[in-house]
Design a protein around this motif. Structure first.
Motif, short mmCIF file in Angstrom:
data_model
loop_
_atom_site.label_atom_id
_atom_site.label_comp_id
_atom_site.label_asym_id
_atom_site.label_seq_id
_atom_site.Cartn_x
_atom_site.Cartn_y
_atom_site.Cartn_z
N LEU A 102 12.77 -20.45 18.22
CA LEU A 102 11.60 -19.58 18.07
C LEU A 102 10.59 -20.17 17.09
CD1 LEU A 102 13.52 -16.20 17.99
CD2 LEU A 102 11.87 -16.91 19.75
N MET A 103 11.07 -20.84 16.05
CA MET A 103 10.15 -21.43 15.06
C MET A 103 9.29 -22.53 15.66
SD MET A 103 12.66 -21.57 11.71
CE MET A 103 11.52 -22.52 10.70
N GLY A 104 9.75 -23.15 16.75
CA GLY A 104 8.98 -24.22 17.37
C GLY A 104 7.88 -23.73 18.29
N MET A 105 7.76 -22.41 18.51
CA MET A 105 6.80 -21.90 19.49
C MET A 105 5.41 -21.52 18.94
SD MET A 105 9.34 -19.54 21.82
CE MET A 105 10.79 -20.24 22.60
N PRO A 106 5.32 -20.86 17.79
CA PRO A 106 4.01 -20.33 17.38
C PRO A 106 2.93 -21.39 17.17
CG PRO A 106 5.77 -19.24 16.17
CD PRO A 106 6.41 -20.37 16.91
N PHE A 107 3.26 -22.52 16.58
CA PHE A 107 2.23 -23.51 16.27
C PHE A 107 1.62 -24.15 17.52
CE2 PHE A 107 0.95 -27.82 14.72
CZ PHE A 107 -0.09 -27.40 13.90
N PRO A 108 2.41 -24.71 18.44
CA PRO A 108 1.78 -25.35 19.60
C PRO A 108 1.06 -24.35 20.52
CG PRO A 108 4.15 -25.25 19.91
CD PRO A 108 3.89 -24.85 18.49
N LEU A 109 1.60 -23.14 20.65
CA LEU A 109 0.91 -22.15 21.47
C LEU A 109 -0.42 -21.77 20.83
CD1 LEU A 109 3.89 -19.84 22.52
CD2 LEU A 109 2.79 -21.65 23.86
N GLY A 110 -0.44 -21.73 19.52
CA GLY A 110 -1.71 -21.47 18.84
C GLY A 110 -2.70 -22.60 19.01
N LEU A 111 -2.20 -23.84 19.05
CA LEU A 111 -3.10 -24.98 19.25
C LEU A 111 -3.78 -24.93 20.61
CD1 LEU A 111 -1.09 -27.96 17.70
CD2 LEU A 111 -3.06 -26.79 16.73
N ARG A 112 -3.09 -24.41 21.62
CA ARG A 112 -3.72 -24.26 22.94
C ARG A 112 -4.98 -23.39 22.83
NH1 ARG A 112 0.87 -22.83 27.47
NH2 ARG A 112 1.41 -24.97 28.07
N VAL A 113 -4.83 -22.28 22.13
CA VAL A 113 -5.96 -21.37 21.98
C VAL A 113 -7.06 -22.02 21.15
CG1 VAL A 113 -6.67 -19.11 21.09
CG2 VAL A 113 -4.44 -19.39 22.22
N ALA A 114 -6.67 -22.69 20.07
CA ALA A 114 -7.66 -23.35 19.22
C ALA A 114 -8.42 -24.41 19.99
CB ALA A 114 -6.97 -23.98 18.01
N GLY A 115 -7.73 -25.11 20.90
CA GLY A 115 -8.38 -26.16 21.67
C GLY A 115 -9.49 -25.64 22.55
N ARG A 116 -9.40 -24.39 22.98
CA ARG A 116 -10.44 -23.82 23.83
C ARG A 116 -11.70 -23.48 23.05
NH1 ARG A 116 -5.63 -20.36 26.52
NH2 ARG A 116 -4.78 -22.06 27.77
N LEU A 117 -11.61 -23.58 21.75
CA LEU A 117 -12.79 -23.39 20.91
C LEU A 117 -13.39 -24.72 20.47
CD1 LEU A 117 -11.41 -20.52 18.69
CD2 LEU A 117 -13.23 -20.32 20.38
N GLY A 118 -12.74 -25.82 20.84
CA GLY A 118 -13.27 -27.13 20.48
C GLY A 118 -12.27 -27.96 19.71
#
Length: 780
Positions: free
Chosen positions: A695-711
């Motif tokens: 579970l600890m490995g999930m929040p950061f990369p999933l958040g990066l997906r969203v951040a990437g859509r902002l640039g």
């Protein structure tokens, strides 16, 4: 959609130009790039841990902790550079950044050794930070180029780091910290070479090839000729080994492994050989001949007076405690030494010491003393500890291995494993260590139903006034001392020149006289003392930390981090005020909370599994390996299963729930399986940690997906914030543990994940269902 947003879009987009190359975003997540990233992360963790071992040989642990903590901030600073100047984050720069990380690491290792005789202060921090700045630039640039593939990239990142953690012990045992650090730098340059081959254009191939060749040359030549080695006789930190080598002293043998550097020194004054761990904590190796002067050591006192048949020794070091037992004709001695090199050197120089560790009555184990004592469940006539301290720096800074030896739970264990007339004897350093140990012993006896005044009847204290400083000896009996026993002890002590400091109902000075008379209590004495002499516990095990509140040595580090946070908060505010939608401005808060929680959990979990697994190096390796590799697997699974368009709420809440389950369930698990074989105990740790790690490995990369859509800049900013808060968690976790214990650190980690979940929930209302939110900044 700007250019930075397009870089994070679907792989189905038509070919376009990325950094001047005709390629697709998926190039940044190709198999070759993933391998290179895993190799890079493996080299990074190896470098950090090898530098910890190298610098702890040259300097004292608190200084090493400060240097590395500030240096690792470089990852956040490098990523911040990409957020500030998006042009720095072009994909074609990544191999160069990786190569420069490796080359600067080579320079750091060499300069650290060559300048060890100088007081460099923050100059050393700047040097060590260089490779981490390049690492931050490389990681932020790579993830920004393919934010939609962040779960796959993060899988490679964490899996590589986990593999590096697992390879740490065999690497350092084979090469030592110095050559291990050089090899880690070589791994970084190898990753750069592989990365350059995985990207179109071959950018950075020459620099990476030159770096790899240089690293291999340096490692090979140093292994063959030893041209790069620290001068232990002129360390600027003034470690005890410097005095030991003065006046003609010489190093007879050296073993450098994953635990410490161990030097056997023949002093220039003709005294006995001494073993030094990381240049400090010297212990005597007694010679087989011409050793009459050892009879005056106060450590021999409990052996000579009690004539114990069965003895348990924690931290025998160079073998002096074994020699004491042999003089008293002890029938059976079990000695547990946490440093394997000490055992190796005592056995190697058997002709000098009379083969102490291979006598028929002696059994020597490389393990943690309390762990062995609990598992074997044997009772002894004497349990003996002689100035147990290693000063071996660890990744968690102040959490040194010797601390769990003097906790309230430790004293309870010792008393429980004594025969009815058995005795615990502790040779200490000075008045402060004696005061804390005595108060802890009284607290342990109180847990058995005794009052303070009754507990004092089980305690006696003697002093060797000829020591520098005078050396105290604390004796704690399972049953109360009789007047006859005290009279006999006093007679022997006076005969050899030792002074009684406390004899129940016979001799006492203030303040023990006042406690004995019932005028004051120990709680009142602790509260009135200028130093913190309260009993330590397994959860708050800092026996050698006597300052109240945050230690002076830690305060500058906290102030620096506070300044970095303040400046960073202003910078983030400036960047985020142009982000649309407004809720997306809170993304850095999400990554800050995730970074804080991840590292705080790591610090707490290593501490909580240490006693259960036994050897501290095994605990660090096992926990890091499971958290990193399990986290990488979790990242890969999240990338396949999670298709949300907003920050993930459930995976973040899952970490908090799994962490709470650990907090509630681990005490039962550790008690249930404590006496099992090591393989079973290791399996219990792995299985207990794996759900949390996934579970600890999930929040950061999933958040990066969203951040990437902002640039792209948002991805770099996420890395910067996460990197800085990871260091804050490491330092702040130690400060919090000093005040509240490691359970408090674990609770703080869970709160951090709950804050991340709250931030994700808040932003989800706007970002859900939006495939490409608009932004006024963040392009490449």
């Amino acid at each position: 959609m700007d250019d930075g947003q397009m870089a994070a879009a679907s792989d189905a987009l038509p070919p376009r130009s990325v950094d001047g190359l005709r390629t697709r975003p998926r190039v940044a997540a190709s198999p070759g790039v993933l391998v290179a990233l895993g190799l890079f992360s493996s080299g990074g963790i190896l470098l950090e841990l090898a530098l910890t071992r190298l610098l702890s040989t040259l300097y004292y642990p608190p200084y090493v902790f400060g240097v590395l903590s500030l240096a690792v901030l470089g990852i956040g600073l490098g990523a911040a550079g990409v957020a500030w100047r998006p042009a720095w984050g072009r994909l074609r720069h990544v191999p160069r950044y990786m190569a420069l990380a490796g080359l600067s690491a080579l320079g750091v290792v060499a300069l650290s050794v060559w300048t060890a005789g100088l007081s460099l202060g923050f100059v050393l921090v700047g040097l060590v930070a260089l490779p981490y700045i390049w690492m931050g630039l490389a990681l932020a640039s790579l993830f920004a180029a393919a934010s939609e593939a962040s779960p796959r990239l993060y899988l490679a990142d964490l899996a590589g780091a986990g593999l590096g953690a697992l390879l740490l012990v065999p690497t350092l045992n084979a090469l030592g910290a110095l050559n291990g650090a050089l090899l880690a730098a070589g791994v970084l340059t190898a990753a750069a070479w592989w990365m350059a081959g995985g990207l179109p254009g071959g950018h950075g191939v020459r620099l990476a090839t030159a770096g790899l060749a240089t690293a291999l040359l340096l490692v090979g030549s140093n292994l063959a000729m030893g041209w790069l080695r620290p001068d232990m006789a002129s360390l600027g930190s003034g470690k005890p080994i410097v005095e030991g080598l003065a006046g003609g002293g010489r190093i007879v043998a050296t073993v450098w492994d994953a635990f410490a550097r161990t030097d056997l020194v023949a002093p220039g004054d003709g005294g006995p050989y001494r073993l030094y761990l990381d240049g400090a904590a010297p212990s005597v190796m007694p010679p087989a001949k011409d050793n009459d002067y050892l009879w005056s050591d106060i450590g021999l006192f409990p052996f000579a007076t009690e004539q114990p048949e069965r003895v348990f020794i924690i931290g025998p070091g160079g073998g002096l405690d074994i020699w004491f037992g042999l003089q008293s004709q002890a029938r059976e001695m079990v000695a547990v030494e946490v440093n394997p090199a000490s055992v190796t050197l005592v056995n190697r120089f058997a002709a000098y010491n009379g083969d102490l560790y291979r006598r028929p009555s002696v059994r020597v184990l490389v393990d943690e003393g309390r762990s062995v004592l609990r598992r074997e469940a044997t009772r002894y006539d004497l349990i003996f500890l002689s100035q147990v301290v290693t000063l071996a720096a660890e990744r968690t800074g102040y959490a040194l291995v010797e601390n769990s030896t003097y906790t309230l739970e430790a004293f309870t264990d010792y008393l429980a494993h004594l025969e009815p007339d058995g005795q615990l004897a502790i040779k200490l350093y000075d008045e402060l260590t004696l005061s804390r140990a005595l108060i802890t012993a009284v607290a342990a006896l109180e847990q058995e139903g005794l009052t303070e005044r009754q507990a004092l009847g089980h305690i006696a204290v003697f002093l060797d006034p000829d020591g520098e400083p005078p050396i105290p000896l604390l004796l704690v009996r399972r049953s109360p001392f009789t007047r006859q026993q005290l009279s006999a002890l006093t007679a022997v002590a006076r005969q050899v020149g030792f002074l009684p400091l406390y004899l129940p109902q016979i001799y006492a000075e203030a303040p023990l006289l006042q406690v004995e008379a019932g005028v004051v209590t120990f709680d009142q004495l602790v509260a009135a003392a200028e130093s913190d002499i309260s009993p330590t516990t397994d959860d708050r095990p800092f026996f050698y930390q006597f300052e109240r509140g945050v230690p002076r040595g830690l305060r500058p580090l906290l102030w620096i981090l506070g300044f970095v946070l303040a400046v960073g908060a202003v910078g983030v505010g400036v960047i985020q005020r142009r982000v649309r939608p407004r809720a997306a401005r809170w993304l850095p808060g999400y990554f800050a909370a995730v970074g804080l929680g991840f590292m705080a959990l790591e610090v707490a979990l290593i501490q909580q599994t240490r006693l259960f697994l036994g050897h501290p190096t095994l605990a660090v390796t096992a926990v890091l390996g499971v958290l990193l590799m399990g986290g990488g697997l979790g990242s890969g699974l999240a990338g396949r299963w999670w298709r949300g368009d907003s920050l993930p709420v459930l995976p973040v809440l899952g970490v908090a729930v799994a962490g709470l389950a650990w907090l509630l369930g681990w005490p039962w698990l550790s008690r249930t399986f404590f006496q099992a074989d090591l393989g079973v105990r290791l399996g219990v740790v792995v299985m207990a940690l794996l759900p949390l790690a996934l579970l600890m490995g999930m929040p950061f990369p999933l958040g990066l997906r969203v951040a990437g859509r902002l640039g792209r800049s948002q991805v770099a900013l996420a890395w910067a914030v996460n990197g800085v808060l990871t260091v804050v968690a490491s330092v702040g976790g130690v400060a919090l543990a000093l005040r509240t214990g490691f359970t408090g650190v674990l609770w703080a980690a869970l709160v951090a994940y709950l804050l991340a979940a709250a931030t994700a929930w808040y932003t989800a209302r706007v970002t859900r269902g939006t495939s490409c939110p608009t932004a006024k900044q963040g392009g490449a």
